[in-house]
Write a protein that holds these residues in place. Structure first.
Motif, PDB file in Angstrom:
ATOM      1  N   ALA A  49      37.602 -16.087  -1.781  1.00 33.74           N
ATOM      2  CA  ALA A  49      37.932 -17.233  -0.927  1.00 33.74           C
ATOM      3  C   ALA A  49      39.249 -17.868  -1.356  1.00 33.74           C
ATOM      4  CB  ALA A  49      36.802 -18.258  -0.979  1.00 33.74           C
ATOM      5  N   SER A  50      39.411 -18.050  -2.665  1.00 34.09           N
ATOM      6  CA  SER A  50      40.646 -18.651  -3.162  1.00 34.09           C
ATOM      7  C   SER A  50      41.846 -17.776  -2.818  1.00 34.09           C
ATOM      8  CB  SER A  50      40.561 -18.849  -4.675  1.00 34.09           C
ATOM      9  OG  SER A  50      41.738 -19.461  -5.163  1.00 34.09           O
ATOM     10  N   ALA A  51      41.696 -16.458  -2.990  1.00 31.13           N
ATOM     11  CA  ALA A  51      42.800 -15.549  -2.675  1.00 31.13           C
ATOM     12  C   ALA A  51      43.128 -15.586  -1.187  1.00 31.13           C
ATOM     13  CB  ALA A  51      42.435 -14.127  -3.100  1.00 31.13           C
ATOM     14  N   ALA A  52      42.093 -15.665  -0.334  1.00 28.41           N
ATOM     15  CA  ALA A  52      42.321 -15.690   1.108  1.00 28.41           C
ATOM     16  C   ALA A  52      43.000 -16.980   1.544  1.00 28.41           C
ATOM     17  CB  ALA A  52      40.994 -15.513   1.840  1.00 28.41           C
ATOM     18  N   TYR A  53      42.550 -18.092   0.999  1.00 27.85           N
ATOM     19  CA  TYR A  53      43.180 -19.370   1.338  1.00 27.85           C
ATOM     20  C   TYR A  53      44.621 -19.408   0.820  1.00 27.85           C
ATOM     21  CZ  TYR A  53      39.057 -21.812   3.156  1.00 27.85           C
ATOM     22  OH  TYR A  53      38.000 -22.218   3.922  1.00 27.85           O
ATOM     23  N   GLN A  54      44.856 -18.898  -0.390  1.00 26.06           N
ATOM     24  CA  GLN A  54      46.211 -18.898  -0.928  1.00 26.06           C
ATOM     25  C   GLN A  54      47.124 -18.023  -0.093  1.00 26.06           C
ATOM     26  OE1 GLN A  54      47.231 -20.882  -3.609  1.00 26.06           O
ATOM     27  NE2 GLN A  54      49.202 -20.290  -2.692  1.00 26.06           N
ATOM     28  N   ALA A  55      46.595 -16.911   0.427  1.00 27.07           N
ATOM     29  CA  ALA A  55      47.395 -16.042   1.297  1.00 27.07           C
ATOM     30  C   ALA A  55      47.811 -16.768   2.565  1.00 27.07           C
ATOM     31  CB  ALA A  55      46.601 -14.778   1.640  1.00 27.07           C
ATOM     32  N   LEU A  56      46.936 -17.603   3.093  1.00 32.03           N
ATOM     33  CA  LEU A  56      47.291 -18.402   4.268  1.00 32.03           C
ATOM     34  C   LEU A  56      48.452 -19.347   3.949  1.00 32.03           C
ATOM     35  CD1 LEU A  56      43.732 -19.260   5.618  1.00 32.03           C
ATOM     36  CD2 LEU A  56      45.492 -18.030   6.888  1.00 32.03           C
ATOM     37  N   LEU A  57      48.377 -19.982   2.781  1.00 33.74           N
ATOM     38  CA  LEU A  57      49.457 -20.893   2.385  1.00 33.74           C
ATOM     39  C   LEU A  57      50.758 -20.133   2.149  1.00 33.74           C
ATOM     40  CD1 LEU A  57      47.475 -23.185  -0.083  1.00 33.74           C
ATOM     41  CD2 LEU A  57      48.250 -23.764   2.222  1.00 33.74           C
ATOM     42  N   ASP A  58      50.660 -18.988   1.478  1.00 35.07           N
ATOM     43  CA  ASP A  58      51.855 -18.187   1.217  1.00 35.07           C
ATOM     44  C   ASP A  58      52.462 -17.658   2.511  1.00 35.07           C
ATOM     45  OD1 ASP A  58      51.394 -18.613  -1.456  1.00 35.07           O
ATOM     46  OD2 ASP A  58      50.467 -16.652  -1.823  1.00 35.07           O
ATOM     47  N   GLY A  59      51.624 -17.496   3.526  1.00 30.31           N
ATOM     48  CA  GLY A  59      52.101 -17.005   4.817  1.00 30.31           C
ATOM     49  C   GLY A  59      52.674 -18.073   5.715  1.00 30.31           C
ATOM     50  N   GLY A  60      52.725 -19.320   5.217  1.00 30.72           N
ATOM     51  CA  GLY A  60      53.355 -20.384   5.989  1.00 30.72           C
ATOM     52  C   GLY A  60      52.419 -21.165   6.876  1.00 30.72           C
ATOM     53  N   ALA A  61      51.138 -21.225   6.543  1.00 24.39           N
ATOM     54  CA  ALA A  61      50.186 -21.998   7.343  1.00 24.39           C
ATOM     55  C   ALA A  61      50.618 -23.456   7.419  1.00 24.39           C
ATOM     56  CB  ALA A  61      48.787 -21.892   6.737  1.00 24.39           C
ATOM     57  N   THR A  62      50.356 -24.078   8.560  1.00 26.19           N
ATOM     58  CA  THR A  62      50.732 -25.474   8.761  1.00 26.19           C
ATOM     59  C   THR A  62      49.545 -26.246   9.323  1.00 26.19           C
ATOM     60  OG1 THR A  62      51.546 -25.040  11.013  1.00 26.19           O
ATOM     61  CG2 THR A  62      53.142 -24.881   9.209  1.00 26.19           C
ATOM     62  N   GLY A  63      49.725 -27.567   9.446  1.00 25.86           N
ATOM     63  CA  GLY A  63      48.744 -28.416  10.091  1.00 25.86           C
ATOM     64  C   GLY A  63      47.380 -28.386   9.432  1.00 25.86           C
ATOM     65  N   ALA A  64      46.327 -28.375  10.276  1.00 27.76           N
ATOM     66  CA  ALA A  64      44.963 -28.450   9.776  1.00 27.76           C
ATOM     67  C   ALA A  64      44.600 -27.239   8.925  1.00 27.76           C
ATOM     68  CB  ALA A  64      43.987 -28.584  10.945  1.00 27.76           C
ATOM     69  N   VAL A  65      45.142 -26.060   9.263  1.00 24.05           N
ATOM     70  CA  VAL A  65      44.854 -24.857   8.481  1.00 24.05           C
ATOM     71  C   VAL A  65      45.399 -25.008   7.063  1.00 24.05           C
ATOM     72  CG1 VAL A  65      45.283 -22.384   8.249  1.00 24.05           C
ATOM     73  CG2 VAL A  65      44.769 -23.355  10.493  1.00 24.05           C
ATOM     74  N   ALA A  66      46.631 -25.485   6.959  1.00 23.30           N
ATOM     75  CA  ALA A  66      47.222 -25.689   5.628  1.00 23.30           C
ATOM     76  C   ALA A  66      46.452 -26.741   4.846  1.00 23.30           C
ATOM     77  CB  ALA A  66      48.685 -26.098   5.775  1.00 23.30           C
ATOM     78  N   ALA A  67      46.022 -27.805   5.533  1.00 29.89           N
ATOM     79  CA  ALA A  67      45.270 -28.855   4.843  1.00 29.89           C
ATOM     80  C   ALA A  67      43.949 -28.319   4.308  1.00 29.89           C
ATOM     81  CB  ALA A  67      45.015 -30.020   5.799  1.00 29.89           C
TER      82      ALA A  67
END
Length: 306
Positions: free
Chosen positions: A187-205
């Motif tokens: 889960a941590s790796a998947a969430y970090q991948a979202l952040l590294d991929g430039g997630a914004t808004g509610a997804v980034a939060a």
């Protein structure tokens, strides 16, 4: 409407469920109502800085005016910004700070001269200036801020069209599923991948909060069960104090954890103090900035440091 996050499962059999902690950390700040006269303006002190600036900036940008009643330029700038915020009717809010009575806030924002104006969005300063500015230039400055944060604030009010069912990124679904299954590493790796991929808004939060929560949960559940007793017996032992604070937060006792680390800040210096302060700030971030325990903890930390 965006699907709410499911509660975080316990890390292991017999561990304390962090669902209450996670819920408190992810709850959006309550909407602020306009004050009398149709203005979206509030006077800010240390007591309401968290709610009226940091938490509120997750909904709309907050323009913080740090000035002094002794400064004519501050009064003029306050009047102009007041007119602009009234025109925009809730697209942003104006927070006025009297640096004479709230010097700690001036220190937080690094004020060198008054008036100073700082725009805050999603809990972070994004742009600032010092000194008086003409109304037309202020209008352009405000508009540029609104354009920059459009669609990027985690708790932004819904549009007038009402609730809209959002398509959910498959990567976000995978991260949530791993979290619900108790696979914290995935889960941590998947969430970090979202952040590294430039997630914004509610997804980034969500990703940011979840990475923090998971890291804390893994660390805290690895602490020895008698960590609090060990720290109480050695109140100046930094490692023991950090471990005990983790256990207290895990046990839903954030006030005790914060007070423990503030006490360590008072009796340490240099690198040791920096280590304790960093851990305390990390624990604050597990909660909603408007949580009373966080507000009290930040105030005590500021007193301990200054």
């Amino acid at each position: 409407m965006t699907r709410p996050r499911p509660a975080m499962a316990a890390a292991m059999s017999g561990a304390v469920d962090l669902s209450a902690l996670k819920q408190r950390a992810q709850e959006p700040a309550a909407p602020r109502e306009p004050s009398a006269g149709g203005e979206w303006t509030v006077d800010v002190t240390e007591a309401n800085l968290e709610t009226e600036v940091l938490a509120q900036s997750n909904r709309v940008p907050v323009v913080v005016l740090l000035g002094s009643p002794r400064s004519e330029a501050s009064a003029a700038l306050a009047a102009t910004l007041g007119d602009l915020v009234a025109e925009d009717r809730g697209k942003w809010s104006l927070a006025r700070v009297n640096v004479d009575t709230s010097p700690q806030i001036a220190q937080v924002f690094g004020v060198q001269a008054v008036p100073t104006v700082v725009a805050v969005a999603a809990g972070r300063p994004i742009t600032s200036f010092a000194g008086p500015q003409p109304a037309d230039q202020l209008r352009r400055w405000i508009d540029s801020i609104l354009d920059a944060v459009a669609g990027k604030l985690p708790d932004a009010p819904e549009s007038e069209d009402g609730d809209v069912e959002e398509a959910v990124d498959p990567a976000l679904v995978a991260a949530r599923d791993a979290l619900d299954a108790g696979d914290f590493e995935a889960a941590s790796a998947a969430y970090q991948a979202l952040l590294d991929g430039g997630a914004t808004g509610a997804v980034a939060a969500e990703a940011t909060a979840s990475v923090r929560q998971i890291a804390f949960l893994v660390r805290a559940t690895a602490q020895r069960q008698d960590a609090v007793q060990v720290a109480d017996a050695a109140p100046r032992d930094i490692d023991a104090g950090l471990a005990a604070a983790d256990v207290e937060v895990l046990s839903q006792q954030p006030d005790s954890a914060f007070d423990r680390l503030v006490a360590l800040v008072r009796v340490t210096s240099d690198d040791d103090r920096a280590t304790v302060r960093a851990r305390l700030l990390e624990l604050f971030e597990l909660f909603d900035p408007a949580d009373p325990a966080v507000i009290a903890g930040r105030r005590k930390l500021a007193n301990a440091l200054f």
